[in-house]
Design a protein around this motif. Structure first.
Motif, mmCIF file in Angstrom:
data_model
loop_
_atom_site.group_PDB
_atom_site.id
_atom_site.type_symbol
_atom_site.label_atom_id
_atom_site.label_comp_id
_atom_site.label_asym_id
_atom_site.label_seq_id
_atom_site.Cartn_x
_atom_site.Cartn_y
_atom_site.Cartn_z
ATOM 1 N N ARG A 26 0.828 -1.209 0.000
ATOM 2 C CA ARG A 26 0.000 0.000 0.000
ATOM 3 C C ARG A 26 0.858 1.252 0.000
ATOM 4 O O ARG A 26 0.572 2.215 -0.723
ATOM 5 N N MET A 27 1.920 1.265 0.776
ATOM 6 C CA MET A 27 2.784 2.445 0.802
ATOM 7 C C MET A 27 3.473 2.653 -0.549
ATOM 8 O O MET A 27 3.583 3.791 -1.028
ATOM 9 N N ARG A 28 3.905 1.576 -1.155
ATOM 10 C CA ARG A 28 4.543 1.720 -2.470
ATOM 11 C C ARG A 28 3.531 2.175 -3.516
ATOM 12 O O ARG A 28 3.866 2.934 -4.438
ATOM 13 N N ALA A 29 2.282 1.729 -3.381
ATOM 14 C CA ALA A 29 1.243 2.185 -4.294
ATOM 15 C C ALA A 29 1.004 3.678 -4.120
ATOM 16 O O ALA A 29 0.820 4.409 -5.109
ATOM 17 N N MET A 30 1.005 4.185 -2.894
ATOM 18 C CA MET A 30 0.819 5.610 -2.652
ATOM 19 C C MET A 30 1.928 6.427 -3.304
ATOM 20 O O MET A 30 1.680 7.487 -3.892
#
Length: 375
Positions: A26-30
């Motif tokens: 999720r953080m990498r997607a953000m």
């Protein structure tokens, strides 16, 4: 006018596949979402601040500092910095650092958040939320504006001869928004300082938003910062688009129905009627958001929530492209065609704030010395 996106950083199961991203995914997607928004030509990326699952944005300046190095033009902001539970000294240091690293390509929004337990987690009392917001922000301004600070208040240990480092870029602090959904005291605070006010109205009817914004505008004028219609205003928003409106409704419905933030409550039909959530074609989003100025006046920043409820990354990037290619150009043209010449089109940039500060310094230096003043 600025258009951009904000994230609440939720980690949510995709109801159509049953897959839940890891926190790392999720953080990498953000990060990918922010970079894509920059490449697509949007103006702002903002992140919330949460300290509890299912959210992962617990350290906004870390994320935004990374993005400062990996984006080129987009303004990096917060869609809440928790002024009540963060130490103002740490806020002063962290955001001055981000300001330097981004070469002024940032601002931030102060808020109290929407999670009650965060107060005791950080040693505070939720019943003191408004006083904390007032005292902490007053100290924050002094830390940015004064080289050496002596200070004593109710909620933290005193400071004696303290200098916050690094100092703000070019000696000018970042531009600050104050965000509040329902507290007129925060709108009053924004007006008192001449700061921006952002009403993140994603769960509220437009009548409530109008009332809050108009109150801020009146108080902005009362405190002598300019005319009411010159106050700096931002709004939140939500949209899900496909070129065919019915396709958008069919695709988004399972995400809406199962989303923790509003699932299992009002129907999507009711929610899109009573809040800014717009599900449909790009033209329908244009028409809906073009009406906002009729309720709140000419404003400077519109942010959209597009990456929540378990939507896959590919879909989110497609939403950004539709915003950047179809919605934003049309909205910008319509908004600017109707904006009076005396009303700011954008929030003040760092360069504009530096120029204003230098002009004020020059004016002060040019004032004649009163007789006996140096005696």
């Amino acid at each position: 006018m600025q258009f951009g996106i904000f994230t609440v950083s939720d980690v949510t199961t995709d109801p159509t596949t049953g897959e839940t991203p890891t926190e790392t995914e999720r953080m990498r997607a953000m990060m990918r979402i922010a970079q894509h928004a920059d490449q697509a030509g949007l103006d702002v990326f903002a992140t919330g601040e949460h300290h509890n699952p299912p959210f992962v944005a617990s350290s906004p300046t870390t994320l935004l500092g990374y993005l400062a190095a990996s984006t080129g033009n987009i303004v990096l902001s917060t869609s809440t910095t928790l002024i009540t539970t963060n130490d103002p000294v740490k806020i002063a240091e962290d955001y001055a650092t981000l300001q330097v690293l981004s070469d002024g390509r940032m601002d931030l929004m102060m808020g109290r958040g929407n999670t009650g337990p965060v107060y005791p987690w950080f040693g505070q009392d939720i019943r003191q939320g408004i006083p904390l917001a007032f005292e902490n922000y007053a100290l924050l301004r002094r830390l940015w504006e004064e080289e050496v600070v002596d200070w004593e208040g109710r909620f933290r240990t005193p400071l004696q001869g303290f200098t916050s480092t690094p100092r703000p870029l070019d000696g000018v602090p970042p531009f600050v928004w104050h965000g509040s959904i329902r507290s007129p005291e925060i709108a009053e605070q924004a007006a008192y300082y001449g700061d921006g006010f952002l009403h993140n109205n994603i769960f509220w009817p437009i009548g409530h938003t109008k009332q809050m914004v108009n109150y801020y505008r009146r108080r902005f004028e009362h405190y002598g910062h300019g005319r009411a219609d010159q106050a700096i205003v931002g709004l939140g928003g939500q949209a899900f688009m496909r070129r065919n409106s019915q396709d958008a409704w069919n695709e988004f419905r399972p995400y809406f129905d199962n989303a923790p933030v509003y699932g299992h409550g009002p129907s999507m039909e009711d929610f899109t009627t009573t809040t800014p959530l717009t599900v449909g074609s790009p033209q329908q989003v244009i028409e809906r958001y073009a009406e906002m100025r009729e309720h709140v006046g000419d404003y400077q920043r519109q942010l959209f929530l597009v990456d929540h409820a378990g939507l896959p990354l590919k879909t989110v990037l497609e939403q950004i492209d539709l915003l950047a290619e179809e919605v934003v150009p049309a909205l910008r043209a319509e908004m600017e065609a109707k904006r009076p010449a005396h009303v700011p089109a954008n929030p003040p940039s760092h360069a504009e704030r530096v120029a204003a500060a230098r002009a004020a310094e020059a004016e002060q230096a040019a004032e004649p010395v009163k007789e006996g003043e140096n005696a």
